[in-house]
Design a protein around this motif. Structure first.
Motif, mmCIF file in Angstrom:
data_model
loop_
_atom_site.group_PDB
_atom_site.id
_atom_site.type_symbol
_atom_site.label_atom_id
_atom_site.label_comp_id
_atom_site.label_asym_id
_atom_site.label_seq_id
_atom_site.Cartn_x
_atom_site.Cartn_y
_atom_site.Cartn_z
ATOM 1 N N UNK A 77 0.831 -1.208 0.000
ATOM 2 C CA UNK A 77 0.000 0.000 0.000
ATOM 3 C C UNK A 77 0.859 1.248 0.000
ATOM 4 N N UNK A 78 0.251 2.328 -0.473
ATOM 5 C CA UNK A 78 0.889 3.642 -0.449
ATOM 6 C C UNK A 78 -0.162 4.684 -0.106
ATOM 7 N N UNK A 79 0.228 5.665 0.670
ATOM 8 C CA UNK A 79 -0.650 6.777 1.045
ATOM 9 C C UNK A 79 0.206 8.037 0.987
ATOM 10 N N UNK A 80 -0.340 9.101 0.414
ATOM 11 C CA UNK A 80 0.458 10.311 0.331
ATOM 12 C C UNK A 80 -0.383 11.558 0.147
ATOM 13 N N UNK A 81 0.295 12.674 0.049
ATOM 14 C CA UNK A 81 -0.366 13.937 -0.244
ATOM 15 C C UNK A 81 -0.556 14.064 -1.753
ATOM 16 N N UNK A 82 -1.617 14.756 -2.185
ATOM 17 C CA UNK A 82 -1.909 14.856 -3.613
ATOM 18 C C UNK A 82 -0.758 15.416 -4.445
ATOM 19 N N UNK A 83 0.067 16.287 -3.848
ATOM 20 C CA UNK A 83 1.169 16.890 -4.599
ATOM 21 C C UNK A 83 2.457 16.069 -4.529
ATOM 22 N N UNK A 84 2.384 14.893 -3.888
ATOM 23 C CA UNK A 84 3.552 14.024 -3.825
ATOM 24 C C UNK A 84 4.646 14.488 -2.885
ATOM 25 N N UNK A 85 4.363 15.467 -2.047
ATOM 26 C CA UNK A 85 5.393 16.015 -1.163
ATOM 27 C C UNK A 85 5.682 15.126 0.041
ATOM 28 N N UNK A 86 4.803 14.171 0.329
ATOM 29 C CA UNK A 86 5.023 13.232 1.432
ATOM 30 C C UNK A 86 4.240 11.962 1.158
ATOM 31 N N UNK A 87 4.776 10.833 1.616
ATOM 32 C CA UNK A 87 4.076 9.555 1.386
ATOM 33 C C UNK A 87 4.569 8.501 2.364
ATOM 34 N N UNK A 88 3.738 7.465 2.534
ATOM 35 C CA UNK A 88 4.088 6.277 3.316
ATOM 36 C C UNK A 88 3.874 5.077 2.404
ATOM 37 N N UNK A 89 4.838 4.172 2.388
ATOM 38 C CA UNK A 89 4.764 3.016 1.495
ATOM 39 C C UNK A 89 5.261 1.801 2.261
ATOM 40 N N UNK A 90 4.465 0.715 2.276
ATOM 41 C CA UNK A 90 4.881 -0.456 3.046
ATOM 42 C C UNK A 90 4.202 -1.719 2.520
ATOM 43 N N UNK A 91 4.750 -2.876 2.914
ATOM 44 C CA UNK A 91 4.248 -4.183 2.479
ATOM 45 C C UNK A 91 4.245 -5.142 3.657
#
Length: 315
Positions: free
Chosen positions: A258-272
């Motif tokens: 999964x990935x979750x982030x801000x619409x402008x791509x300035x921050x995100x979390x990505x994990x499995x």
């Protein structure tokens, strides 16, 4: 059981293909006749506003669900990614069909891929999830709202309103669209919850119909999609915020990314996370849902709630 079932569907070419597919399966596998009833949803009626601005529970399902509860239709066929994780009381997700391709596709008349786009290129997409992942790759891209059915979006591309657009690969395949100069699957992009699968919704009390509809379910797809839906449920994230989640079977394991982030791509979390894919479907389904909850909890520990709040504020 009525002489002829009434299948509720949206009216786009893709929605009609999906409903017709279920109609044919009901006839070929169970000898059940049915007819389609076209229903306009809120998401179909408001086309001049970005999806995220009008988003929320039931954007593409509410009207169909009301018809199910009133008995005006017997079942509703949805793109599973549009089905809220919390259903209205009295309704059930009776079947999740075998998943087609879940990939997103880069589509362009001039450019072979994202790397070939010029600086500040205009890319059309309905999805903050897609926009966020594009921005993570190339911050310069100008991601613009693109509403309407698949044909409308393609026509806007041909008219030169966009340098490229992003569409679901399954939609292109189901509608047999091949006239565009360049289409390229985006392997890096994590899809939406349930993308590529169909969800069939029925009234829970209508057992004479649900017993047939449940037999249309593909168990492996249902297990994978249930992990994704449970992740969204536990995270309390809607379908109009920048979240991608994908589960698939890899040998005897279920892999959930999964990935979750801000619409402008300035921050995100990505994990499995990974768990055993049990040979017993009932146990596998429980394990899949638990995996979805565990991954959501991992995201929350890494600041997902705060990031979601920021994402909502940016919409």
């Amino acid at each position: 059981m009525p002489n002829k079932l009434i299948i509720g569907t949206r009216g786009s070419a893709l929605a009609l293909w999906q409903a017709e597919h279920i109609k044919q399966r009901l006839w070929l596998e169970h000898g059940l006749e049915s007819e389609l009833k076209i229903i306009k949803t809120k998401g179909d009626k408001i086309l001049d506003v970005p999806l995220a601005k009008i988003g929320g529970k039931g954007l593409f399902t509410k009207e169909l669900e009301e018809m199910l509860l009133s008995g005006a239709i017997d079942l509703a066929v949805h793109s599973l990614k549009d089905v809220p994780v919390e259903l209205e009381r009295g309704l059930e997700l009776s079947a999740i069909t075998k998943r087609a391709s879940c990939e997103d596709c880069f589509v362009s008349e001039k450019y072979a891929g994202i790397d070939d786009l010029p600086p500040n290129a205009r890319v059309g997409t309905t999805s903050l999830r897609r926009s966020m992942q594009l921005k993570l790759l190339r911050k310069d891209l100008d991601t613009l709202s693109l509403r309407g059915n698949v044909q409308t979006r393609l026509q806007k591309l041909k008219n030169g309103e966009f340098d490229a657009i992003i569409l679901a690969k399954a939609a292109l395949e189901r509608l047999e669209i091949s006239e565009v100069a360049y289409t390229r699957p985006l392997a890096f992009m994590i899809p939406a919850m349930g993308q590529g699968a169909l969800g069939i919704e029925c009234a829970s009390e209508n057992v004479s119909i649900t017993k047939y509809v449940r037999q249309l379910q593909d168990m492996e797809s249902a297990i994978c999609c249930s992990a994704e839906r449970e992740f969204i449920r536990a995270l309390e994230g809607g379908c109009q915020v920048p979240i991608g989640v994908y589960a698939h079977r890899q040998s005897n394991q279920l892999v959930l990314e999964a990935i979750l982030g801000l619409p402008d791509g300035s921050a995100s979390i990505h994990s499995t996370l990974v768990c055993v894919f049990d040979s017993n479907p009932e146990i596998a389904l429980i394990s899949a849902k638990n995996l979805g909850v565990q991954l959501a909890q991992k995201f929350i520990k890494n600041g997902a709630k705060e990031l979601l709040a920021q994402a909502y504020a940016m919409i």
